[in-house]
Design a protein around this motif. Sequence first.
Motif, mmCIF file in Angstrom:
data_model
loop_
_atom_site.group_PDB
_atom_site.id
_atom_site.type_symbol
_atom_site.label_atom_id
_atom_site.label_comp_id
_atom_site.label_asym_id
_atom_site.label_seq_id
_atom_site.Cartn_x
_atom_site.Cartn_y
_atom_site.Cartn_z
ATOM 1 N N TYR A 109 50.594 43.660 63.041
ATOM 2 C CA TYR A 109 50.331 42.248 62.269
ATOM 3 C C TYR A 109 49.875 42.205 60.906
ATOM 4 C CZ TYR A 109 50.645 40.420 66.941
ATOM 5 O OH TYR A 109 51.203 40.483 68.534
ATOM 6 N N PHE A 110 49.783 43.578 59.949
ATOM 7 C CA PHE A 110 49.502 43.737 59.159
ATOM 8 C C PHE A 110 49.833 44.127 57.949
ATOM 9 C CE2 PHE A 110 44.732 43.724 60.693
ATOM 10 C CZ PHE A 110 44.597 41.978 60.936
ATOM 11 N N SER A 111 49.948 44.508 56.559
ATOM 12 C CA SER A 111 51.080 44.864 56.199
ATOM 13 C C SER A 111 49.921 44.859 54.316
ATOM 14 C CB SER A 111 51.883 43.989 55.376
ATOM 15 O OG SER A 111 51.727 42.710 54.761
ATOM 16 N N ALA A 112 50.829 46.737 54.184
ATOM 17 C CA ALA A 112 50.120 47.061 53.404
ATOM 18 C C ALA A 112 50.024 46.376 51.808
ATOM 19 C CB ALA A 112 50.240 48.631 52.188
ATOM 20 N N PRO A 113 48.830 46.067 51.495
ATOM 21 C CA PRO A 113 47.473 46.920 51.585
ATOM 22 C C PRO A 113 46.693 45.978 52.467
ATOM 23 C CG PRO A 113 47.076 45.429 49.401
ATOM 24 C CD PRO A 113 48.453 45.195 49.908
ATOM 25 N N TYR A 114 46.371 47.036 53.574
ATOM 26 C CA TYR A 114 45.658 46.750 54.792
ATOM 27 C C TYR A 114 44.220 46.198 54.463
ATOM 28 C CZ TYR A 114 49.306 49.126 56.892
ATOM 29 O OH TYR A 114 50.968 49.468 57.285
ATOM 30 N N PRO A 115 43.688 45.230 55.080
ATOM 31 C CA PRO A 115 42.719 44.656 55.358
ATOM 32 C C PRO A 115 41.457 45.391 55.368
ATOM 33 C CG PRO A 115 43.307 43.843 56.971
ATOM 34 C CD PRO A 115 44.504 44.418 56.798
ATOM 35 N N ALA A 116 40.248 44.842 55.119
ATOM 36 C CA ALA A 116 39.021 46.716 55.502
ATOM 37 C C ALA A 116 39.129 46.349 57.255
ATOM 38 C CB ALA A 116 37.936 45.971 54.773
ATOM 39 N N ASP A 117 38.367 47.085 57.964
ATOM 40 C CA ASP A 117 37.915 46.863 58.861
ATOM 41 C C ASP A 117 37.021 47.695 59.649
ATOM 42 O OD1 ASP A 117 38.797 46.696 61.560
ATOM 43 O OD2 ASP A 117 40.725 47.663 61.832
ATOM 44 N N SER A 118 36.418 46.845 60.783
ATOM 45 C CA SER A 118 35.176 47.410 61.916
ATOM 46 C C SER A 118 36.041 47.674 62.659
ATOM 47 C CB SER A 118 33.771 46.778 60.959
ATOM 48 O OG SER A 118 32.967 46.994 59.705
ATOM 49 N N ILE A 119 35.615 48.868 63.115
ATOM 50 C CA ILE A 119 36.065 48.145 64.819
ATOM 51 C C ILE A 119 34.762 49.273 65.935
ATOM 52 C CG2 ILE A 119 37.614 49.447 66.528
ATOM 53 C CD1 ILE A 119 39.567 49.774 64.921
ATOM 54 N N VAL A 120 34.020 48.123 66.635
ATOM 55 C CA VAL A 120 33.047 48.289 66.801
ATOM 56 C C VAL A 120 33.109 48.361 69.002
ATOM 57 C CG1 VAL A 120 30.422 47.862 67.336
ATOM 58 C CG2 VAL A 120 31.537 47.593 65.255
ATOM 59 N N GLU A 121 32.541 49.597 68.992
ATOM 60 C CA GLU A 121 32.742 49.267 70.732
ATOM 61 C C GLU A 121 31.842 48.505 71.059
ATOM 62 O OE1 GLU A 121 33.429 52.471 74.327
ATOM 63 O OE2 GLU A 121 31.464 52.954 73.315
#
Length: 130
Positions: free
Chosen positions: A97-109
């Motif tokens: 769904y994304f392409s470079a430059p990829y967005p900043a991201d936080s993945i949280v459980e």
Amino acid sequence: MAEKKQINITPDPYAPFQLSQGMTFGDLLFISGQTSINENGDLIHSGNFVAQAEQAFKNLDKVLKSGGSTLDDILKVTIFLKDMSYFKEVVALRKKYFSAPYPADSIVEISGLFHPDALIEIEAIAVKAD
């Protein structure tokens, strides 16, 4: 001075909960967490993480477009997971769904989402498309 405006979609399954799908402020969009719900606000794809994630991305795309943006214009996403064991699937979906430059991201459980069977929620900050 920039003005804040609500992003509207029709039908809006968030309206009964006094939530905005998103807000704009100048050229920035702040998108509420998107999950695997249909237009009536019902959870769909129970028990299927990839299908839930795909629907969450589709819902995110719909709200972004309503606000004058696209998935390519996302600056930052936060992805909430009920189980971090889905991390590899999230990486594959980010590539889809994304392409470079990829967005900043936080993945949280986290321990829970809006529905006991919900497995993922995605919120985003984006800029308006050129």
